[in-house]
Enzyme design. Structure first.
Site, PDB file in Angstrom:
ATOM      1  N   ARG A   1      44.018  42.728  46.984  1.00  0.00           N
ATOM      2  CA  ARG A   1      44.142  41.446  46.277  1.00  0.00           C
ATOM      3  C   ARG A   1      45.208  41.573  45.194  1.00  0.00           C
ATOM      4  O   ARG A   1      45.737  42.653  44.957  1.00  0.00           O
ATOM      5  CB  ARG A   1      42.793  41.032  45.682  1.00  0.00           C
ATOM      6  CG  ARG A   1      42.093  42.197  44.990  1.00  0.00           C
ATOM      7  CD  ARG A   1      41.314  41.831  43.807  1.00  0.00           C
ATOM      8  NE  ARG A   1      42.108  41.177  42.797  1.00  0.00           N
ATOM      9  CZ  ARG A   1      42.924  41.822  41.962  1.00  0.00           C
ATOM     10  NH1 ARG A   1      43.100  43.129  42.002  1.00  0.00           N
ATOM     11  NH2 ARG A   1      43.606  41.157  41.059  1.00  0.00           N
ATOM     12  N   GLY A   2      45.475  40.443  44.493  1.00  0.00           N
ATOM     13  CA  GLY A   2      46.543  40.426  43.497  1.00  0.00           C
ATOM     14  C   GLY A   2      47.828  40.029  44.220  1.00  0.00           C
ATOM     15  O   GLY A   2      48.185  40.639  45.239  1.00  0.00           O
ATOM     16  N   ALA A   3      48.503  38.983  43.700  1.00  0.00           N
ATOM     17  CA  ALA A   3      49.610  38.378  44.459  1.00  0.00           C
ATOM     18  C   ALA A   3      50.673  39.383  44.937  1.00  0.00           C
ATOM     19  O   ALA A   3      50.983  39.428  46.135  1.00  0.00           O
ATOM     20  CB  ALA A   3      50.235  37.260  43.632  1.00  0.00           C
TER      21      ALA A   3
ATOM     22  N   GLN B   1      36.939  40.383  38.618  1.00  0.00           N
ATOM     23  CA  GLN B   1      38.110  41.262  38.686  1.00  0.00           C
ATOM     24  C   GLN B   1      38.429  41.885  37.319  1.00  0.00           C
ATOM     25  O   GLN B   1      38.966  42.984  37.243  1.00  0.00           O
ATOM     26  CB  GLN B   1      39.345  40.495  39.181  1.00  0.00           C
ATOM     27  CG  GLN B   1      39.294  40.124  40.654  1.00  0.00           C
ATOM     28  CD  GLN B   1      38.737  38.743  40.886  1.00  0.00           C
ATOM     29  OE1 GLN B   1      37.895  38.262  40.110  1.00  0.00           O
ATOM     30  NE2 GLN B   1      39.167  38.081  41.936  1.00  0.00           N
TER      31      GLN B   1
ATOM     32  N   ASP C   1      50.013  33.702  40.381  1.00  0.00           N
ATOM     33  CA  ASP C   1      50.064  33.764  41.843  1.00  0.00           C
ATOM     34  C   ASP C   1      51.215  32.943  42.409  1.00  0.00           C
ATOM     35  O   ASP C   1      51.700  33.223  43.492  1.00  0.00           O
ATOM     36  CB  ASP C   1      48.743  33.275  42.447  1.00  0.00           C
ATOM     37  CG  ASP C   1      47.747  34.416  42.471  1.00  0.00           C
ATOM     38  OD1 ASP C   1      47.275  34.799  41.391  1.00  0.00           O
ATOM     39  OD2 ASP C   1      47.496  34.958  43.565  1.00  0.00           O
TER      40      ASP C   1
ATOM     41  N   ASN D   1      47.182  30.662  38.493  1.00  0.00           N
ATOM     42  CA  ASN D   1      46.602  31.997  38.309  1.00  0.00           C
ATOM     43  C   ASN D   1      45.087  31.869  38.419  1.00  0.00           C
ATOM     44  O   ASN D   1      44.534  30.773  38.585  1.00  0.00           O
ATOM     45  CB  ASN D   1      47.019  32.591  36.955  1.00  0.00           C
ATOM     46  CG  ASN D   1      46.665  34.070  36.862  1.00  0.00           C
ATOM     47  OD1 ASN D   1      46.980  34.845  37.759  1.00  0.00           O
ATOM     48  ND2 ASN D   1      45.980  34.476  35.805  1.00  0.00           N
ATOM     49  N   LYS D   2      44.419  32.991  38.315  1.00  0.00           N
ATOM     50  CA  LYS D   2      42.967  33.041  38.469  1.00  0.00           C
ATOM     51  C   LYS D   2      42.271  31.947  37.662  1.00  0.00           C
ATOM     52  O   LYS D   2      42.638  31.671  36.525  1.00  0.00           O
ATOM     53  CB  LYS D   2      42.471  34.425  38.031  1.00  0.00           C
ATOM     54  CG  LYS D   2      40.993  34.676  38.160  1.00  0.00           C
ATOM     55  CD  LYS D   2      40.428  34.354  39.526  1.00  0.00           C
ATOM     56  CE  LYS D   2      41.102  35.136  40.639  1.00  0.00           C
ATOM     57  NZ  LYS D   2      40.812  34.569  41.995  1.00  0.00           N
TER      58      LYS D   2
ATOM     59  N   ARG E   1      45.468  33.910  52.764  1.00  0.00           N
ATOM     60  CA  ARG E   1      45.211  33.329  51.437  1.00  0.00           C
ATOM     61  C   ARG E   1      46.371  32.390  51.108  1.00  0.00           C
ATOM     62  O   ARG E   1      47.535  32.785  51.251  1.00  0.00           O
ATOM     63  CB  ARG E   1      45.071  34.436  50.370  1.00  0.00           C
ATOM     64  CG  ARG E   1      43.855  35.336  50.629  1.00  0.00           C
ATOM     65  CD  ARG E   1      43.519  36.186  49.428  1.00  0.00           C
ATOM     66  NE  ARG E   1      42.907  35.403  48.371  1.00  0.00           N
ATOM     67  CZ  ARG E   1      42.732  35.870  47.130  1.00  0.00           C
ATOM     68  NH1 ARG E   1      43.140  37.084  46.809  1.00  0.00           N
ATOM     69  NH2 ARG E   1      42.147  35.104  46.215  1.00  0.00           N
TER      70      ARG E   1
HETATM   71  O1  MRU Z   1      41.835  36.433  43.723  1.00  0.00           O
HETATM   72  P1  MRU Z   1      42.702  37.548  43.233  1.00  0.00           P
HETATM   73  O2  MRU Z   1      41.920  38.697  42.678  1.00  0.00           O
HETATM   74  O3  MRU Z   1      43.732  37.966  44.260  1.00  0.00           O
HETATM   75  O4  MRU Z   1      43.491  36.902  42.022  1.00  0.00           O
HETATM   76  C1  MRU Z   1      44.479  37.644  41.361  1.00  0.00           C
HETATM   77  C2  MRU Z   1      45.066  36.963  40.194  1.00  0.00           C
HETATM   78  O5  MRU Z   1      44.747  35.844  39.879  1.00  0.00           O
HETATM   79  C3  MRU Z   1      46.141  37.700  39.447  1.00  0.00           C
HETATM   80  O6  MRU Z   1      46.161  37.316  38.111  1.00  0.00           O
HETATM   81  C4  MRU Z   1      47.508  37.376  40.067  1.00  0.00           C
HETATM   82  O7  MRU Z   1      47.482  37.568  41.453  1.00  0.00           O
HETATM   83  C5  MRU Z   1      48.582  38.197  39.488  1.00  0.00           C
HETATM   84  S1  MRU Z   1      48.406  39.912  39.904  1.00  0.00           S
HETATM   85  C6  MRU Z   1      49.720  40.739  39.217  1.00  0.00           C
END
Ligand code: MRU
Length: 333
Positions: free
Chosen positions: A45-47, A185, A226, A236-237, A84
């Site tokens: 996970r994480g963009a 997270q 993201d 973002n999250k 995703r």
């Molecule tokens: O659902 P996730 O855990 O993939 O969400 C991740 C985030 O929202 C991060 O803040 C974003 O991807 C940036 S990661 C450098």
């Protein structure tokens, strides 16, 4: 250094993030379908990391007969695109891999391209850390959300990379991390990374941020992204927008840190950013334990969009972009 994905023995080794912090378990993906499942289920996970893993997924699909390579790559790309919807880096990395395949790249060249994407993200993180660290006042209380560290990128992280770099330069910032409901997270992953690095940090629940700002415990907020539209609107999250509104109310600077691969130049504003809606079970309980009455109705958008005019700066590998963002982001990209 944490290696959430690495190419090993002709496959992609991944650290299963759904089992952290309890267990550090690695899985070997030898098929693109396994990479797609890992992204969908948040094992990866994480963009930026999603983009890197997808690129390796294409390299996996490219293995075999050169004749049908184009079709295999196209099929793999379609599968990975469906995992995703919000992370721009996923689509950016896949476009780049598909373009290389169309230019006639074979399996070996496609693996080299995935490795380049991985390496470039590590470099971007290092530069984001360097530019961003200059924004953090000595000893500031710095609030972050979700996980934007080594578990989310190819390097030291984006927002967490800024925090790491500031600490490594001797700035005694006090780090606060939002737990990040519903999948934690922040609590599970950011606290795991910071504990490993011996960076002191304090965990708060998402609802505590406003009170702590009111009490003067937070001097700056920094989050990842993201997807960023041309006007600086940043997805973002879920919970990030609330932090930005609170920060503006309290006169606290709010920054976003992200590589330019997160910028979507096809979008004028954030209103067209696709927001992933995840399953209700993630909100109804945690870790398989139901914490709500049977059949409770829930909403579960995984991301929100913070308007660019609430963002004081976007830290990229090319420096800190300031509003108005249109020109700066277009030129940098
Ligand atoms: O659902 P996730 O855990 O993939 O969400 C991740 C985030 O929202 C991060 O803040 C974003 O991807 C940036 S990661 C450098």
């Amino acid at each position: 250094m944490i290696r959430p994905v690495s190419w090993q023995d002709g496959g992609l080794s991944i650290l299963d993030q759904t089992r952290l912090p309890g267990e550090e378990a690695y899985l070997l993906c030898s098929q693109v379908e396994q990479v797609a499942d890992a992204i969908r289920s948040l094992q990866i996970r994480g963009a930026p990391l999603i983009g890197i893993a997808a690129a390796y997924g294409i390299a996996l699909a490219a293995h075999g007969d050169q004749d049908q390579l184009d079709e295999r790559v196209a099929r793999a790309a379609a599968l990975l695109r469906s995992t995703r919807p919000t992370a721009r880096n996923l689509f950016w990395a896949l476009d780049r891999m598909v373009a290389r395949a169309r230019q006639g790249a074979g399996a070996r060249e496609l693996l080299a391209e995935a490795e380049a994407i991985h390496r470039e993200d590590a470099d971007a993180c290092r530069l984001i850390g360097e530019h961003g660290a200059t924004l953090l006042p000595q000893g500031a209380g710095v609030l972050t959300i979700c996980n934007t560290g080594s578990l989310a990128t190819g390097g030291i992280g984006t927002a967490l990379g800024v925090i790491r770099t500031a600490r490594s330069r001797g700035n005694p910032i006090a780090v606060l991390a939002c737990e990040t409901r519903p999948l934690l997270q922040g609590a599970r992953l950011t606290m795991w990374e910071l504990t490993r690095d011996r960076i002191p940090a304090t965990l708060i629940t998402d609802g505590m941020a406003g009170a702590l700002m009111q009490q003067g415990a937070i001097d700056l907020v920094i989050a990842g992204a993201d997807r960023i539209a041309c006007n600086g609107d940043a997805a973002n999250k879920i919970g990030t927008y609330s932090l930005a509104v609170l920060a503006r109310h309290h006169g606290i600077p709010f920054y976003v840190a992200a590589p330019l691969s997160t910028v979507d130049t096809s979008l004028a504003s954030g209103k067209d950013i696709p927001i992933e809606e995840r399953g209700p079970e993630e909100v109804r309980g945690f870790g398989g334990v139901l914490t709500t009455p049977e059949g409770t109705s829930v909403r579960n958008p995984a991301f929100d969009v913070t308007p660019g005019d609430l963002i004081d700066g976007i830290v990229t590998e090319r420096g800190v972009m300031r509003p108005p963002y249109h020109r700066a982001l277009q030129e940098a990209r």
